[in-house]
Design an enzyme around this catalytic site. Structure first.
Site, short mmCIF file in Angstrom:
data_model
loop_
_atom_site.label_atom_id
_atom_site.label_comp_id
_atom_site.label_asym_id
_atom_site.label_seq_id
_atom_site.Cartn_x
_atom_site.Cartn_y
_atom_site.Cartn_z
N LYS A 49 0.84 -1.21 0.00
CA LYS A 49 0.00 0.00 0.00
C LYS A 49 0.88 1.26 0.00
CE LYS A 49 -0.30 -0.64 4.97
NZ LYS A 49 -1.11 -1.10 6.08
N ARG A 147 -10.87 -0.73 14.30
CA ARG A 147 -10.82 -0.01 13.03
C ARG A 147 -11.90 -0.58 12.12
NH1 ARG A 147 -4.78 0.71 10.70
NH2 ARG A 147 -5.32 -1.25 9.70
N TYR A 276 12.79 31.41 4.35
CA TYR A 276 11.52 32.01 4.79
C TYR A 276 11.50 32.21 6.29
CZ TYR A 276 9.45 30.85 0.22
OH TYR A 276 9.16 30.76 -1.11
N MET A 324 9.46 24.60 -0.15
CA MET A 324 8.71 23.60 -0.91
C MET A 324 9.63 22.82 -1.86
SD MET A 324 5.44 24.13 -3.40
CE MET A 324 4.46 25.04 -2.21
C1 LIG Z 1 -0.14 -1.96 6.73
C2 LIG Z 1 -0.63 -3.28 7.11
C3 LIG Z 1 0.26 -4.35 7.25
C4 LIG Z 1 1.77 -4.20 7.17
O1 LIG Z 1 2.24 -3.47 8.27
P1 LIG Z 1 3.80 -3.31 8.57
O2 LIG Z 1 3.86 -2.80 9.94
O3 LIG Z 1 4.32 -2.34 7.57
O4 LIG Z 1 4.40 -4.66 8.39
C5 LIG Z 1 -0.28 -5.60 7.50
N1 LIG Z 1 -1.62 -5.78 7.62
C6 LIG Z 1 -2.49 -4.76 7.50
C7 LIG Z 1 -3.95 -5.02 7.65
C8 LIG Z 1 -2.04 -3.49 7.26
O5 LIG Z 1 -2.91 -2.48 7.16
#
Ligand SMILES: *Cc1c(COP(=O)(O)O)cnc(C)c1O
Length: 384
Positions: A49, A147, A276, A324
């Site tokens: 991700k 969550r 700045y 920036m």
């Molecule tokens: C991001 C995520 C992971 C990986 O997490 P790391 O700490 O980077 O290994 C695994 N499972 C889920 C559901 C996640 O959201």
């Protein structure tokens, strides 16, 4: 020999500013191998991700497909569809919560859906029935993160319902740790216990176990008894440990180097503040260089007054407020020239800057440093 692939649309080195991220695919390969060896028979699902933790989603996914990853995990549907368009055939689990109107797209692209409530299951089954297909699903159990997912204490009902849908294949079931990277694993162990209690459902009903998974990087390192059928490493694959205090039971090395070059040289005199807000002033004549990178690239403004970079094997402070698109570096009495390489993250064994250090300057965690390197910074890949 460097075998370079540049994923930017503008590739001419005459046009591009010389700021880029280099990804060492050899390190990535070694890290993946080290994790696989450590977890033994357990499968490994690379979590890619947020642009593969800043390393570039498409190239990194192709890399893991080439190295026979059994599954890939991403956060959102659009990431998964992009990978299918790029020809990725590996199974892909979308970890995030889903919206009802997205389900036909999951089915069309053969993507694995996270089902996090009975309501979502109903929607998934209806959509799959309409398209005369079977939806591939991993059920999400909330064991203590609050969550998404069905609470462990309501999971029995969820599972009873889930196994009845004709157009749903329950391929997997998973949960997620809240603090597996901590020095204190009490809560993680409680979460693990809750998950095992939920999983007992399958044995009790003489049903085959779906693919069970709960471990992220922290848990892979610290809670081997949680490995189950599959683990989900993210940051560890990229050679970065999830926290400073963690037990480093697998040795990995950072795959990413962030570089630029000197674009300007000047002498700054006392009485002439830098940047700045005019926050920094010298008390003697200094030599300074300007480097074309800034917070617009993800070089956090909050590192102003703390950040260092490496030029000619030596660390020098960034002075004034980070802009920036530009930073100014104090080289004092030393020499540096236009075009000299500037290392923002990375280096060699003797002299290097880690994203952990940048994180401490910015008051954040290494995850945020990596995932904030803007896509306007070209990623360059090399392997031996
Ligand atoms: C991001 C995520 C992971 C990986 O997490 P790391 O700490 O980077 O290994 C695994 N499972 C889920 C559901 C996640 O959201």
């Amino acid at each position: 020999m460097k075998n370079q692939i540049n994923n930017s649309t503008v590739t001419s080195s005459d046009v591009l500013r010389p700021t880029n991220v280099e990804v060492n695919l050899d390190s990535l390969k070694d890290n993946f191998a080290a994790i696989k060896k450590f977890v033994g028979v357990t499968k490994v699902m690379p979590i890619l991700k947020a642009n593969a933790y800043g390393h570039g989603l498409v190239e990194i996914s192709k890399f893991f497909e080439k190295h026979n990853a059994e599954y890939i995990g991403v956060a959102f549907l659009e990431e998964a569809i992009l990978l299918r368009h790029e020809g990725i055939k590996t199974p892909i689990l979308v970890l995030g919560g889903i919206f009802g109107n997205q389900i036909p797209h999951f089915l069309k692209y053969d993507l694995t859906i996270t089902a996090s409530s009975i309501d979502k299951l109903i929607q998934i089954n209806e959509a799959a029935e309409k398209l005369n297909t079977i939806a591939k699903v991993h059920l999400k159990i909330d064991t203590g993160l609050e969550r998404i997912g069905v609470h462990y204490y309501n999971a029995h009902k969820f599972l009873e319902v889930a196994i009845k849908y004709k157009n749903i294949f329950i391929e997997g079931i998973y949960s997620h740790f809240a603090n597996s990277d901590s020095g204190n694993l009490t809560y993680s162990k409680l979460q693990l216990e809750r998950f095992y209690d939920v999983l007992y459902f399958f044995e009790k009903h003489s049903l085959p176990n779906p693919v069970r998974h709960i471990s992220n990087s922290g848990a892979i390192l610290q809670i081997p008894e949680a490995n189950m059928d599959m683990v989900r490493p993210g940051i560890l694959l990229f050679g970065v440990y999830p926290s400073a205090k963690i037990v480093k039971s697998v040795t990995v090395k950072p795959a990413l180097t962030w570089k630029s070059r000197v674009v300007y040289f000047k002498v700054i005199k006392p009485g002439h503040p830098v940047g700045y807000g005019s926050t920094w002033e010298t008390d003697h004549n200094i030599r300074a260089v300007t480097v074309p990178v800034g917070y617009g690239d993800g070089y956090f403004r909050s590192m102003s007054g703390k950040a260092n970079v490496i030029i000619r094997e030596k660390k020098y402070p960034v002075i004034g407020t980070i802009s920036m698109d530009q930073i100014v570096v104090n080289i004092d009495n030393d020499s540096a020239y236009n075009d000299d390489e500037v290392i923002l993250v990375g280096g060699n064994d003797k002299n290097n800057l880690t994203c952990e250090e940048l994180a401490s300057w910015a008051g954040t965690i290494p995850y945020e440093i990596l995932t904030n390197i803007n896509t306007r910074v070209p990623r360059v890949y090399y392997e031996s």
